[in-house]
Scaffold this motif. Structure first.
Motif, short mmCIF file in Angstrom:
data_model
loop_
_atom_site.label_atom_id
_atom_site.label_comp_id
_atom_site.label_asym_id
_atom_site.label_seq_id
_atom_site.Cartn_x
_atom_site.Cartn_y
_atom_site.Cartn_z
N ASP A 212 -64.29 16.58 7.09
CA ASP A 212 -63.88 15.44 6.25
C ASP A 212 -62.76 14.62 6.88
OD1 ASP A 212 -65.76 16.04 4.35
OD2 ASP A 212 -64.36 17.14 3.05
N GLU A 213 -61.78 15.28 7.51
CA GLU A 213 -60.65 14.54 8.06
C GLU A 213 -61.03 13.67 9.26
OE1 GLU A 213 -57.79 17.44 9.13
OE2 GLU A 213 -59.07 18.44 10.61
N ASN A 214 -62.19 13.98 9.87
CA ASN A 214 -62.64 13.21 11.03
C ASN A 214 -63.64 12.12 10.68
OD1 ASN A 214 -61.06 14.72 12.79
ND2 ASN A 214 -62.68 16.21 13.19
N LYS A 215 -63.98 12.00 9.41
CA LYS A 215 -64.93 10.97 9.01
C LYS A 215 -64.34 9.57 9.21
CE LYS A 215 -67.54 13.50 5.47
NZ LYS A 215 -67.92 13.53 4.04
N PRO A 216 -65.16 8.63 9.68
CA PRO A 216 -64.67 7.25 9.80
C PRO A 216 -64.28 6.69 8.44
CG PRO A 216 -66.68 7.55 11.08
CD PRO A 216 -66.51 8.79 10.23
N GLU A 217 -63.14 6.01 8.41
CA GLU A 217 -62.66 5.41 7.17
C GLU A 217 -62.78 3.89 7.20
OE1 GLU A 217 -58.95 6.28 4.32
OE2 GLU A 217 -58.37 5.47 6.27
N THR A 218 -62.34 3.27 8.30
CA THR A 218 -62.41 1.81 8.43
C THR A 218 -62.85 1.44 9.84
OG1 THR A 218 -60.10 1.60 9.10
CG2 THR A 218 -60.58 1.44 6.73
N VAL A 219 -63.27 0.18 9.99
CA VAL A 219 -63.65 -0.33 11.31
C VAL A 219 -63.28 -1.81 11.40
CG1 VAL A 219 -66.01 -0.95 10.61
CG2 VAL A 219 -65.50 -0.46 13.02
N GLN A 220 -62.85 -2.22 12.57
CA GLN A 220 -62.66 -3.62 12.92
C GLN A 220 -63.44 -3.88 14.20
OE1 GLN A 220 -58.17 -3.01 12.51
NE2 GLN A 220 -58.37 -5.21 12.10
N ALA A 221 -64.19 -4.97 14.22
CA ALA A 221 -65.07 -5.18 15.37
C ALA A 221 -65.20 -6.66 15.72
CB ALA A 221 -66.46 -4.61 15.07
N PHE A 222 -65.54 -6.88 16.98
CA PHE A 222 -65.92 -8.21 17.45
C PHE A 222 -67.31 -8.10 18.06
CE2 PHE A 222 -61.32 -8.49 17.32
CZ PHE A 222 -61.13 -9.74 16.73
#
Length: 350
Positions: A212-222
């Motif tokens: 659970d602690e390694n799950k992706p939470e947010t992303v920013q991308a171009f």
């Protein structure tokens, strides 16, 4: 000894010919009863690859006339399962029809063109399967690569991820065999090759972000389109933040002259690197372990696992629609962020 189950292959494209067909013929739990394609010519070309020593399947197509349609396959009592490998936009209706007929389904990734369509498909499938008792599995062969399976098992021992880098870079040229299908040349869905192939790299990355602690939470991308022949976009560069606050980089391009197939992950108890077919595990303060794997596309293992899941009466955890939905969300949030000039997108399903 378990008797064989009758299976039909729905589709006659390159991946069916090169991967699904050999996998079905190799699987001891299946007996190939039928092949369906849009044209009889395509179905026949697929069937021509079957050795003469193997019982020949019946052929069905849109242009074969009465008694040879997709619906006719679904009415056959000797067929209990179907593999559906069609263009992305075509698949949902074929999936729902098969489930309604009580057939177990293994459908190629991505599960749908976007998260909204995938949610609708899953809801419909759950409703249908509650009465027909059929099951829906989504094919994601990279989860069955021996190299990634090994890396994932090692990652589970190393604790919290600290940082990571994923680089999958290559160039799809106009003469590439995967490019020369109309639905890929002019995609009516988000992402182009970054969706169609990108869900593979999403699945692989998620295998290494265990716990659970390694799950992706947010992303920013171009995102960008570097090659005119690869609409709507062919390149994404993203920064992912996990639940624990660690960050990593995800780079994927189908329009680059650089070549890379690399996963590098640092955890609190060691590191894992995947480069091609080589996996290197380095426990903190311990001895480096390097394993070389024979190249495989994982489809034979995937089809065998699906067949066994039908016998067991439960979808394999690596093939659930929910896993495929999370893979899809992983890349869709990047596309959305790129459309909004790098806005922060929060993951909901991972």
């Amino acid at each position: 000894m378990t008797s064989t189950m009758g299976v039909a292959i729905i589709g006659g494209g390159l991946f069916v010919k090169g991967s699904h067909l050999p996998a079905v013929l190799e699987c001891e739990l299946f007996s190939l009863k039928a092949i369906y394609s849009r044209s009889l010519k395509s179905a026949q070309e697929t069937a021509n690859l079957i050795p003469d020593s193997v019982p020949q399947p019946d052929l069905y197509s849109e242009d074969s006339g009465a008694g040879k349609s997709y619906q006719d396959i679904l009415q056959r009592d000797d067929i209990s399962a179907v593999i559906i490998a069609l263009p992305i936009l075509s698949q949902p209706s074929f999936i729902e029809a098969a489930l309604s007929a009580g057939k177990h389904v293994l459908a190629e990734k991505p599960i749908a063109k976007d998260v909204s369509a995938a949610r609708a498909l899953i809801a419909n499938a759950q409703r249908i399967c509650s009465s027909t008792k059929a099951t829906l599995a989504i094919a994601e062969n990279i989860r069955f690569f021996p190299s990634f399976a090994y890396a994932a098992s090692e990652a589970a021992k190393l604790g919290k991820v600290h940082n990571f880098s994923v680089r999958v870079l290559w160039r799809i040229e106009p003469d590439n065999k995967w490019y020369n299908t109309t639905w890929r040349q002019k995609p009516d869905y988000q992402g182009g090759f970054l969706l169609d192939a990108g869900v593979h790299w999403a699945a692989a990355t998620r295998l290494l972000l265990t716990g659970d602690e390694n799950k992706p939470e947010t992303v920013q991308a171009f995102t960008a389109q570097m090659c005119e022949h690869l609409p709507p976009i062919d390149t994404v560069n993203a920064i992912i933040k996990t639940q624990s606050g660690a960050t990593g980089v995800f780079q994927n391009s189908a329009g680059s002259l650089l070549q890379a197939f690399e996963w590098s992950f640092s955890y609190e108890k060691g590191t894992i690197k995947i480069a091609g077919e080589t996996v290197t595990v380095q426990p903190a303060g311990g001895e480096e372990h390097v394993k070389e794997f024979t190249r495989t596309n994982g489809v034979s293992e995937e089809v065998a696992a699906w067949a066994q899941s039908i016998v067991d009466g439960k979808v394999n955890p690596l093939q659930t629609p929910e896993q495929a939905l999370a893979d899809l969300e992983f890349v869709e949030k990047m596309f959305t962020s790129g459309d909004e000039n790098g806005s922060t997108q929060k993951y909901e399903l991972l």
